[in-house]
Design an enzyme around this catalytic site. Structure first.
Site, mmCIF file in Angstrom:
data_model
loop_
_atom_site.group_PDB
_atom_site.id
_atom_site.type_symbol
_atom_site.label_atom_id
_atom_site.label_comp_id
_atom_site.label_asym_id
_atom_site.label_seq_id
_atom_site.Cartn_x
_atom_site.Cartn_y
_atom_site.Cartn_z
ATOM 1 C CD GLU A 1 -0.987 67.895 -32.380
ATOM 2 O OE1 GLU A 1 -2.135 68.324 -32.617
ATOM 3 O OE2 GLU A 1 -0.393 68.159 -31.327
ATOM 4 C CB CYS B 1 -6.490 67.887 -38.749
ATOM 5 S SG CYS B 1 -5.319 69.234 -38.655
#
Ligand code: NDP
Length: 507
Positions: free
Chosen positions: A245, A279
């Site tokens: 990720e 993010c």
């Protein structure tokens, strides 16, 4: 300016952390050595060899006790996270505590169903000859390597899923936020978890590397593209399954028919939440020219009204790491040097002692600037005027990243069509990026933003090996091959595949 340093004494590394709020020393922690990592694996293997036999109901009961502990210990979790990150208290409560509890409740409720053996209905001629079940076996030891921007939740969320599915976890949190990482082990101890089922190893990238060299049965990595690439190379060499990720540069497209006030609020929230260190933070905003002025005015007013403070009650807190503050500063300066204009903010906050970058609105940006290319990870509302939606979509897709995006329009059908053509792992319509927080859905980036999924059924089951078990109704062997057996096979192929009705019935 530094918020952590590593001292070398007697062949041991000591991690010394300071608060980004005011540089107050926090703690000195001994880093794990290579030997410590190897020993953690021996302990984890032993713990997992028993844990995998523990009935799912008992595993759920442990996680339920964990939820109670997290709820009871929430003030301590919040204090530790704030000391290391300088987040506003509300963000520590929502992102770290609420999300952890929500994840436990969600996966506990579904674990039995998602881990149950699945009877598979076979198709074609095989359906008459065999039965099949898929069983979900724990992989073993999961190595979990995590970043600093969600230091408790990004570590505990994978642990919750991997324990429920029968694995042991070894976590390597970021050197920037080791104490928040240590909380994970502490909470499991308080919940009465079997010894060594969850271990946290403190240290720098070398400890992360050693975690992989010891060959866990899967690596779950969350972090930057640069480190993700190294992790993938190492896992590839050792043939260890992994998920990545990674970073993002999320685009927001504001259509002519959007609700401008709501879009401006979404833009500021998406850009400034967690001081931009998210993010899926909104990093590029494309606004069609007919509504550009009104949108910019709204976004500027909202940004100017934000309360940045080192106190608990604040809208925007600190940048967690001095290195990140330098990146934000560099991106803004590069943009200004190339012609961008600052409408609010645009510098470190001169009235606060710690690592604080002012909530900023920057306009007249273009794709030659770092601020439109690289992950900035700061409280920056970065707005670009575009001719129309087509240009906005082209520019939104003009990025090496592909994590999330968001589209603002009052025409839902148009929004869905635009979402389909966005090259990202997920997308929101009339909302900031939210999908990591929705446990129902798989979360994973496209392009350089990641590989594989976390969360949802797909992410949860990725901590298991899906093992098909075939049950023969008749022995498979048709030896000896003869002219007759060949002819029978030909007949079967003709029957099942040359006939449209059979294809439909048995396909
Ligand atoms: P890094 O890639 O620098 O670090 C991530 C973790 O990897 C840290 O624990 C780090 O340790 C460790 N590490 C460093 N080198 C190695 C190595 N060679 N082998 C194994 N592990 C290693 O990321 P950041 O901590 O800076 O986190 C920020 C990044 O994370 C941003 O790009 C952000 O977008 C991304 N992110 C992605 C999310 C997603 O779900 N897609 C969610 C949250 C963040 P150490 O810190 O001690 O060096």
């Amino acid at each position: 300016m530094a918020i952590f340093t590593i001292k070398n004494t007697d062949n041991k590394k000591i991690l010394c952390t300071q608060s980004p709020k005011n540089f107050a020393p926090l703690n000195e922690i001994e880093c794990a050595t290579k030997e410590d990592v190897a020993n953690a694996f021996i302990r984890a293997r032993e713990a997992q060899s028993e844990w995998k036999h523990v009935p799912i109901q008992k595993r759920i009961e442990l996680l339920e006790r964990l939820a109670t502990i997290i709820s009871q210990q929430k003030e301590r979790i919040i204090d530790v996270v704030i000391s290391e990150t300088g987040k506003p208290k509300q963000e520590a409560l929502s992102m770290e505590v609420y999300s952890a509890l929500d994840s436990i409740v969600f996966y506990c409720k579904r674990a039995k169903k998602w881990l149950a053996d699945e009877s598979i209905k076979l198709h074609g001629p095989m359906r008459f000859l065999k039965k099949c079940k898929v069983i979900y076996k724990p992989r073993g030891i999961i190595g979990i390597i995590t970043p600093w921007n969600g230091p408790f939740i990004l570590s505990i969320n994978p642990v919750i899923q991997c324990l429920l599915s029968g694995n042991a976890a070894i976590v390597k949190p970021s050197e920037v936020t080791p104490l928040s990482g240590q909380l994970v082990e502490e909470m499991f101890v308080l919940a009465g978890a079997p010894k060594n089922l969850v271990q946290v190893l403190i240290g720098d990238g070398e400890v992360g590397e050693a975690l992989i060299t010891n060959k866990p049965d899967k690596i779950s990595f969350t972090g930057s593209v640069a480190t993700g690439r190294k992790v993938a190379e190492q896992c590839g060499r050792l043939l260890i399954p992994f998920s990545l990720e990674l970073g993002g540069k999320d685009a927001m497209v504001v259509c002519e028919d959007s609700n401008i006030k709501e879009a401006a609020q979404g833009a500021v929230m998406g850009s400034c939440m967690n001081a931009g260190q998210y993010c899926c933070g909104t990093e590029r905003i494309y606004v069609t020219e007919s509504i550009y002025d009104e949108f910019v005015e709204e976004a500027t007013n909202i940004t100017a009204s934000l309360n940045q403070s080192d106190q608990d009650i604040a809208d925007v807190g600190a940048t967690f790491w001095d290195k990140q503050l330098d990146i934000i500063d560099d991106h803004v300066k590069d943009a200004v040097a190339k012609g961008a204009k600052i409408l609010v903010g645009g510098s470190k906050n001169p009235s606060l002692k710690g690592l604080y970058y002012l909530p900023t609105v920057i306009v007249d940006v273009d794709h030659s600037m770092k601020i439109m290319q690289e992950e900035t990870f700061g409280p920056i509302v970065c707005i670009m005027k575009v001719k129309d939606e087509e240009e906005a979509m082209r520019l939104a897709n003009d990025s090496k990243y592909g994590l999330n995006g968001n589209i603002w329009t009052q025409n839902l059908n148009k929004g869905l069509a635009m979402a389909r053509s966005l090259d990202t792992g997920a997308c929101s319509i009339n909302d900031m990026a939210m999908s990591y927080g929705l446990n129902e859905v798989p979360f994973g980036g496209l392009k350089e933003s990641g590989l594989g999924f976390v969360n949802g059924k797909e992410g949860f089951r990725s901590y298991c090996h899906a093992m098909p078990v075939v049950i023969g109704k008749k022995p498979s062997s048709i030896y000896p091959y003869t002219q007759k057996s060949y002819h029978q096979l030909e007949q079967a192929i003709k029957l099942f595949f040359d006939n449209k009705l059979f294809r439909k019935l048995f396909g």
